[in-house]
Design an enzyme around this catalytic site. Structure first.
Site, PDB file in Angstrom:
ATOM      1  N   LYS A   1      16.423 -10.814   0.667  1.00  0.00           N
ATOM      2  CA  LYS A   1      16.173 -11.110   2.091  1.00  0.00           C
ATOM      3  C   LYS A   1      16.207 -12.623   2.307  1.00  0.00           C
ATOM      4  O   LYS A   1      16.816 -13.111   3.259  1.00  0.00           O
ATOM      5  CB  LYS A   1      14.831 -10.529   2.545  1.00  0.00           C
ATOM      6  CG  LYS A   1      14.803  -9.009   2.602  1.00  0.00           C
ATOM      7  CD  LYS A   1      15.719  -8.462   3.692  1.00  0.00           C
ATOM      8  CE  LYS A   1      15.823  -6.970   3.699  1.00  0.00           C
ATOM      9  NZ  LYS A   1      16.982  -6.440   4.432  1.00  0.00           N
TER      10      LYS A   1
ATOM     11  N   TYR B   1      14.264  -7.533  -4.379  1.00  0.00           N
ATOM     12  CA  TYR B   1      14.468  -7.102  -2.991  1.00  0.00           C
ATOM     13  C   TYR B   1      14.109  -8.232  -2.031  1.00  0.00           C
ATOM     14  O   TYR B   1      14.893  -8.620  -1.159  1.00  0.00           O
ATOM     15  CB  TYR B   1      13.610  -5.852  -2.686  1.00  0.00           C
ATOM     16  CG  TYR B   1      13.397  -5.632  -1.209  1.00  0.00           C
ATOM     17  CD1 TYR B   1      14.421  -5.138  -0.417  1.00  0.00           C
ATOM     18  CD2 TYR B   1      12.184  -5.973  -0.597  1.00  0.00           C
ATOM     19  CE1 TYR B   1      14.246  -4.982   0.950  1.00  0.00           C
ATOM     20  CE2 TYR B   1      12.003  -5.819   0.759  1.00  0.00           C
ATOM     21  CZ  TYR B   1      13.032  -5.326   1.534  1.00  0.00           C
ATOM     22  OH  TYR B   1      12.855  -5.183   2.882  1.00  0.00           O
TER      23      TYR B   1
ATOM     24  N   SER C   1      12.799  -9.624   6.681  1.00  0.00           N
ATOM     25  CA  SER C   1      11.503  -8.984   6.474  1.00  0.00           C
ATOM     26  C   SER C   1      10.389 -10.014   6.373  1.00  0.00           C
ATOM     27  O   SER C   1      10.597 -11.133   5.874  1.00  0.00           O
ATOM     28  CB  SER C   1      11.584  -8.191   5.172  1.00  0.00           C
ATOM     29  OG  SER C   1      10.313  -7.801   4.745  1.00  0.00           O
TER      30      SER C   1
HETATM   31  C1  WQD Z   1       1.310  -0.749   3.563  1.00  0.00           C
HETATM   32  C2  WQD Z   1      -0.139  -0.738   3.127  1.00  0.00           C
HETATM   33  C3  WQD Z   1      -0.446  -0.568   0.757  1.00  0.00           C
HETATM   34  C4  WQD Z   1       1.213   3.441   0.306  1.00  0.00           C
HETATM   35  C5  WQD Z   1       6.801  -2.862   2.176  1.00  0.00           C
HETATM   36  C6  WQD Z   1       7.769  -3.891   1.679  1.00  0.00           C
HETATM   37  C7  WQD Z   1       8.241  -4.741   2.810  1.00  0.00           C
HETATM   38  C8  WQD Z   1       8.820  -3.925   3.923  1.00  0.00           C
HETATM   39  C9  WQD Z   1       7.982  -2.758   4.281  1.00  0.00           C
HETATM   40  C10 WQD Z   1      10.825  -2.611   3.438  1.00  0.00           C
HETATM   41  C11 WQD Z   1      -0.403  -1.592   1.888  1.00  0.00           C
HETATM   42  C12 WQD Z   1      -1.000   0.646   1.431  1.00  0.00           C
HETATM   43  C13 WQD Z   1       0.776   2.242   0.821  1.00  0.00           C
HETATM   44  C14 WQD Z   1       0.250   4.359  -0.206  1.00  0.00           C
HETATM   45  C15 WQD Z   1      -1.503   2.798   0.373  1.00  0.00           C
HETATM   46  N1  WQD Z   1      10.182  -3.688   3.696  1.00  0.00           N
HETATM   47  N2  WQD Z   1      -0.545   1.923   0.851  1.00  0.00           N
HETATM   48  N3  WQD Z   1      -1.071   3.982  -0.148  1.00  0.00           N
HETATM   49  O1  WQD Z   1       3.901  -2.965   1.058  1.00  0.00           O
HETATM   50  O2  WQD Z   1       3.281  -3.760   3.386  1.00  0.00           O
HETATM   51  O3  WQD Z   1       5.655  -3.514   2.764  1.00  0.00           O
HETATM   52  O4  WQD Z   1       7.476  -2.077   3.134  1.00  0.00           O
HETATM   53  O5  WQD Z   1      11.582  -1.930   3.482  1.00  0.00           O
HETATM   54  O6  WQD Z   1       9.145  -5.646   2.326  1.00  0.00           O
HETATM   55  O7  WQD Z   1       7.113  -4.691   0.719  1.00  0.00           O
HETATM   56  O8  WQD Z   1       4.305  -1.488   3.114  1.00  0.00           O
HETATM   57  O9  WQD Z   1       3.948   0.884   3.665  1.00  0.00           O
HETATM   58  O10 WQD Z   1       4.216   0.215   1.231  1.00  0.00           O
HETATM   59  O11 WQD Z   1       2.125  -0.437   2.451  1.00  0.00           O
HETATM   60  O12 WQD Z   1      -2.709   2.518   0.376  1.00  0.00           O
HETATM   61  O13 WQD Z   1       0.581   5.424  -0.708  1.00  0.00           O
HETATM   62  O14 WQD Z   1      -0.492   0.602   2.751  1.00  0.00           O
HETATM   63  O15 WQD Z   1      -1.269  -0.957  -0.313  1.00  0.00           O
HETATM   64  O16 WQD Z   1      -1.647  -2.173   2.036  1.00  0.00           O
HETATM   65  P1  WQD Z   1       4.198  -2.987   2.500  1.00  0.00           P
HETATM   66  P2  WQD Z   1       3.711  -0.120   2.592  1.00  0.00           P
END
Ligand code: WQD
Length: 341
Positions: free
Chosen positions: A156, A152, A127
């Site tokens: 990785k 987590y 990741s």
């Molecule tokens: C994306 C953007 C949030 C939800 C995570 C893991 C990573 C990977 C993928 C997993 C961010 C914003 C989110 C919401 C929002 N692995 N957001 N409202 O955090 O980039 O990555 O998932 O399996 O290791 O850390 O992905 O989709 O959670 O967030 O505003 O309800 O959307 O702040 O900027 P992230 P995400």
């Protein structure tokens, strides 16, 4: 004879899309999954999409060494793609032992069996989280990894290192780590996609569930970041494009094209997209209005990350192709499919 690929975690979101693309590319696939975070919906979808009713499925836990040994004993495996892992960042902070045990032991068992075969090609699902809050963007594979901010993320990094060290130590074991950015979307058939349990943590499932009325309102975490529109930037990669990167990586291993026995590739689009841009694109392409509000930043979020994909483009001969709009249309089609609409 077609080469055979073991896909651990193959009934899950990414694993099911990868299984489809492997079969489309002419590989035989053996799927192993303990169904701890999914049901058979996607595996059934894979069978429909590929028209293949005979894909071997094993309901096994890769933390069980005997079960993993059985997979290798019963099938001649040329390569393994290892997805089977827990993936919720917040849960890993609350339950670190569970995360370390599950994610490390399952991978160790896969590697142990690969080594016992006298060698095997192992592709690890890593990741972009390993880069943390990078100082220079976009990140290349040479960008230094930063200390993980969650168990987590740490699993990785640790699994990447375990793979690197195993490749160095055991003759015949070759490894590729693919560092995914933010996988989103669903298969164009809408027969497979992401099936989050409970309240989604990730952005796109939260958007689609809000649009369908399962959630009242999307909270956008922070609009005071020093970015153009104040929201975070990510590299959203279509899940089918991501799946095709796996096929390219497996072919590279099996066709003897690797330049080193352990290689790392970023898998993204190379294009930063803000949360607001993504929400607007979702509304536009699907012709609907989403209920959303801006709230405080989410602790632990990095402001911006996106990939330099030069290495994957040049070495794997792979490039992300689907537009963000098409991907968001596919995510919506999948949500409607789930709702029976
Ligand atoms: C994306 C953007 C949030 C939800 C995570 C893991 C990573 C990977 C993928 C997993 C961010 C914003 C989110 C919401 C929002 N692995 N957001 N409202 O955090 O980039 O990555 O998932 O399996 O290791 O850390 O992905 O989709 O959670 O967030 O505003 O309800 O959307 O702040 O900027 P992230 P995400």
């Amino acid at each position: 004879m077609a080469k055979r690929v073991l896909v651990s975690g193959g009934a899950g979101y990414i694993g099911s899309h990868v299984t489809v693309e492997l079969i489309n590319a002419g590989y035989e696939v053996v799927v192993a999954d303990n169904l701890s975070n999914c049901d058979m919906t996607c595996f059934e979808g894979v069978k429909k999409i590929t028209g293949r009713d005979d894909i071997p499925f094993y309901q096994v836990d890769c933390c069980d060494p005997d079960a993993v040994a059985g997979l290798f004993a019963e099938n001649e495996i040329d390569a393994v793609i290892h997805f089977a892992a827990f993936k919720a960042v917040g849960e890993s902070v609350a339950e670190p032992i569970m995360y370390y045990r599950n994610n490390l032991v399952s991978f160790l068992n896969i590697l142990e069996e690969s080594r016992k075969q006298g060698g095997c090609n192992v592709l690890f699902s890593s990741s972009a989280t390993v880069y943390g809050e990078a100082e220079v963007l976009p990140v290349t594979e040479q960008t230094p990894r930063l200390p993980a901010t969650s168990p987590y993320g740490n699993t990785k990094q640790m699994c990447e290192d375990i793979l690197r060290d195993s490749v160095a130590a055991y003759k015949g074991v070759k490894g590729i780590a693919l560092r995914y950015f933010n996988p989103i979307g669903a298969h164009p058939s809408a027969l497979i996609g992401e099936l989050p349990r409970g309240v989604p943590n990730n952005l796109v499932p939260f958007i689609t569930q809000t649009a369908i009325g399962k959630r009242e309102c999307l909270s956008i975490f922070g609009n005071d970041y020093p970015t153009e529109d104040g929201t975070c930037l990510r590299d959203y990669i279509d899940v089918v494009d991501l799946a095709k990167a796996h096929v390219a990586a497996v072919a590279r291993m099996l066709d003897g094209k690797m330049k080193e026995d352990y290689e790392i590739f970023n898998v993204g689009t190379g294009r930063p997209v803000s949360v607001s841009e993504l929400v607007n694109a979702f509304e536009k392409v699907n012709e609907l209005k989403l209920n959303y509000k801006y709230v405080d930043r989410r602790p632990g979020d990095v402001m911006a990350i996106w990939a330099d994909t030069t290495r994957a483009n040049e070495e794997l001969g792979w490039k992300a192709e689907r537009s963000v709009e098409d991907t968001l249309a596919s995510a919506w089609a999948w949500e409607k499919h789930l709702a029976g609409k």
